[in-house]
Design a protein around this motif. Structure first.
Motif, PDB file in Angstrom:
ATOM      1  N   GLN A  58      41.727  22.073  23.642  1.00 42.93           N
ATOM      2  CA  GLN A  58      43.040  21.698  23.174  1.00 42.93           C
ATOM      3  C   GLN A  58      43.964  21.537  24.189  1.00 42.93           C
ATOM      4  O   GLN A  58      44.987  20.625  24.280  1.00 42.93           O
ATOM      5  N   PHE A  59      44.302  22.686  25.103  1.00 45.43           N
ATOM      6  CA  PHE A  59      45.107  22.759  26.023  1.00 45.43           C
ATOM      7  C   PHE A  59      44.809  21.331  27.121  1.00 45.43           C
ATOM      8  O   PHE A  59      45.711  20.649  27.425  1.00 45.43           O
ATOM      9  N   ALA A  60      43.569  21.350  27.415  1.00 44.36           N
ATOM     10  CA  ALA A  60      43.289  20.081  28.371  1.00 44.36           C
ATOM     11  C   ALA A  60      43.456  18.718  27.856  1.00 44.36           C
ATOM     12  O   ALA A  60      43.995  17.808  28.415  1.00 44.36           O
ATOM     13  N   GLY A 272      34.644  16.266  20.610  1.00 43.74           N
ATOM     14  CA  GLY A 272      35.677  17.209  20.058  1.00 43.74           C
ATOM     15  C   GLY A 272      36.248  18.352  21.178  1.00 43.74           C
ATOM     16  O   GLY A 272      35.897  18.040  22.137  1.00 43.74           O
ATOM     17  N   PRO A 273      37.100  19.199  20.713  1.00 42.35           N
ATOM     18  CA  PRO A 273      37.680  19.831  21.724  1.00 42.35           C
ATOM     19  C   PRO A 273      36.895  20.811  22.529  1.00 42.35           C
ATOM     20  O   PRO A 273      37.212  21.077  23.532  1.00 42.35           O
ATOM     21  N   THR A 274      35.900  21.350  21.894  1.00 41.02           N
ATOM     22  CA  THR A 274      34.946  22.223  22.543  1.00 41.02           C
ATOM     23  C   THR A 274      34.375  21.531  23.823  1.00 41.02           C
ATOM     24  O   THR A 274      34.298  22.167  25.073  1.00 41.02           O
ATOM     25  N   ALA A 275      33.880  20.257  23.702  1.00 38.35           N
ATOM     26  CA  ALA A 275      33.323  19.648  24.804  1.00 38.35           C
ATOM     27  C   ALA A 275      34.525  19.149  25.702  1.00 38.35           C
ATOM     28  O   ALA A 275      34.072  19.242  27.168  1.00 38.35           O
ATOM     29  N   ALA A 276      35.423  18.857  25.326  1.00 36.18           N
ATOM     30  CA  ALA A 276      36.616  18.591  26.026  1.00 36.18           C
ATOM     31  C   ALA A 276      36.934  19.930  27.059  1.00 36.18           C
ATOM     32  O   ALA A 276      37.077  19.683  28.204  1.00 36.18           O
ATOM     33  N   GLY A 277      36.835  21.101  26.297  1.00 34.84           N
ATOM     34  CA  GLY A 277      37.117  22.475  27.183  1.00 34.84           C
ATOM     35  C   GLY A 277      36.236  22.648  28.402  1.00 34.84           C
ATOM     36  O   GLY A 277      36.568  22.724  29.419  1.00 34.84           O
ATOM     37  N   LEU A 278      35.067  22.607  28.012  1.00 31.20           N
ATOM     38  CA  LEU A 278      33.848  22.217  28.965  1.00 31.20           C
ATOM     39  C   LEU A 278      33.942  21.308  30.130  1.00 31.20           C
ATOM     40  O   LEU A 278      33.986  21.679  31.414  1.00 31.20           O
ATOM     41  N   TYR A 279      34.382  20.308  29.775  1.00 29.14           N
ATOM     42  CA  TYR A 279      34.347  19.219  30.762  1.00 29.14           C
ATOM     43  C   TYR A 279      35.688  19.403  31.548  1.00 29.14           C
ATOM     44  O   TYR A 279      35.548  19.427  32.849  1.00 29.14           O
ATOM     45  N   ARG A 280      36.814  19.962  30.899  1.00 36.09           N
ATOM     46  CA  ARG A 280      37.992  20.101  31.804  1.00 36.09           C
ATOM     47  C   ARG A 280      37.721  21.168  32.767  1.00 36.09           C
ATOM     48  O   ARG A 280      38.337  21.216  34.061  1.00 36.09           O
TER      49      ARG A 280
END
Length: 443
Positions: A58-60, A272-280
């Motif tokens: 979410q932060f990312a 979703g935000p979890t995948a976005a977190g890993l990606y970021r």
């Protein structure tokens, strides 16, 4: 005296040859960024371990949305200052022209910031439901975006680069990681929350911008006088084809910036935000390990413009050949470093929960290393009369990237998105490399 400062900067730049000056200036920036990269390992560890994968995602997404808007509206005025200001720093007669150029660029920065603020109000409100942001988080995302947009620094960045004061740029850039580290530790000890971390990130951007303006004012003095804001129209007349160059570089940076930030937002939207977190996280570590790509591109652009105005075509061709060999060797070395150190870096920084980011790290670092290998191509086009060619290539590459990104995301998720970055980097290397070589034959 203001004119003396300009002359001394120009003389100082002439004491080194092209490649040596590129290495020296990159060294200054890399020193600041290296210091920042070291500090970022600590605050990134606190951030990821405190927020977790989903919270960090979410932060990312919030910071990524702000950067995407910034990419759309920001004029690359630093390139304008370097491109046209390089011919104004070699004598006292040009000081007033340099000042009017700075005044024009400052007004453009302000106009872009105001348009960006309006876009942020609409865009973030529209994105909030898709990213799962409640009202408080959406408001925080909007405030963060407004701070990033209003504290613009492109023009002072260009002033320091055209005056060959990359050492001062390194100092200003080092403020961001210092503020973030101190702020992150304070938030961690007092009341860790996503919104409090956003406040720290916003303060770091504001502090860096203030430093850039103060340092550039110190170096250029009279050239940044408020009266020069009223000479914008005259600056348009004095600098041939500056309007076209502004439009082309702005559109080109928009395509490039959206390509970098769109992948994160699309991953967050579809996966979703979890995948976005890993990606970021993978992207952050990749950027830290391949920071040299961006830094070399910036110093090369300044150097090519200096050589173009001072030494002529043959010197540019010599610089191109030497820099190309150096960049390809550096890019290959960076890939090997990431393969060896990437997994331990993720484990020690963020913990086992983030280990699925390792394949993404390898792919994103490979893409960044390929971009590093071709770091001289776009500056070569922009410094001459091929800016329009660069824009066409950026538009073509951005279109291909979106197609490849959506296809990869559909079949392979976040890994597919990272793979799209690699494929696009290869395409960019081939297209820009061919165009740069063709432009040199026409000089």
């Amino acid at each position: 005296m203001a004119e003396e400062a300009l002359i001394e900067s120009a003389k100082a730049s002439g004491k080194k040859t092209g490649i040596r000056r590129i290495i020296a200036n990159t060294g200054w920036l890399l020193g600041g960024k290296g210091f920042g990269g070291l500090l970022s390992l600590f605050y990134l560890a606190i951030l990821t371990r405190t927020l977790g994968v989903t919270g960090f995602g979410q932060f990312a997404l919030i910071t990524g949305a702000a950067q995407a808007i910034l990419a759309i509206v920001t004029f690359q005025t630093w390139q304008v200052v370097v491109r046209y200001g390089a011919s104004y720093v070699d004598g006292t007669d040009n000081r007033q022209k340099f000042g009017r150029l700075i005044g024009l660029c400052t007004l453009l920065d302000l106009a872009g910031a105001l348009v960006g603020c309006a876009l942020a109000v609409v865009g973030i409100r529209a994105l909030a439901p898709y990213f799962g942001w409640d009202q408080e988080l959406a408001d925080s995302a909007l405030v963060f975006a407004l701070v990033v947009l209003l504290f613009f620094k492109s023009t002072p960045v260009g002033i320091l680069r055209v005056l060959d004061r990359f050492d001062l740029s390194a100092f200003a850039e080092a403020i961001i990681p210092m503020v973030r580290l101190i702020g992150t530790v304070i938030v961690w000890l007092t009341g860790p929350s996503l919104i409090n971390f956003l406040i720290v990130w916003a303060l770091s951007e504001a502090a860096c911008t203030i430093a850039y303006w103060l340092l550039s004012a110190w170096q250029s003095r009279g050239a940044m006088a408020p009266r020069n804001l009223f000479g914008a129209r005259q600056a348009l007349r004095e600098n041939q084809r500056i309007g076209e160059f502004l439009l082309i570089t702005n559109l080109g940076s928009t395509f490039a910036g959206l390509s970098q930030n769109m992948a994160l937002l699309i991953v967050g939207y579809f996966v979703g935000p979890t995948a976005a977190g890993l990606y970021r996280l993978a992207s952050q570590i990749s950027v830290a390990m391949t920071k040299m790509s961006v830094l070399l591109s910036r110093t090369i652009f300044a150097e090519v413009n200096f050589i173009r105005t001072q030494q002529g075509a043959e010197a540019i061709k010599t610089l191109f050949r030497k820099a190309t060999r150096m960049l390809f060797m550096t890019g290959g070395t960076v890939i090997l470093i990431v393969i060896l150190l990437g997994k331990p870096a993720i484990l020690y920084i963020s913990g086992e929960a983030f280990l699925p980011a390792y394949p993404l790290l390898i792919l994103l670092a490979s893409a960044a290393s390929i971009d590093l290998a071709g770091a001289i191509y776009e500056p070569t086009l922009l410094s001459g009369n091929s800016a329009r060619t660069a824009l066409k290539l950026q538009a073509t590459i951005a279109t291909l990237f979106i197609i490849i990104l959506l296809t990869g995301l559909h079949f392979y998720g976040a890994v597919g998105a990272a793979s799209a970055m690699v494929i696009t980097a290869v395409i960019r290397l081939i297209l820009f490399g061919g165009a740069a070589r063709r432009s040199l034959t026409k000089i």
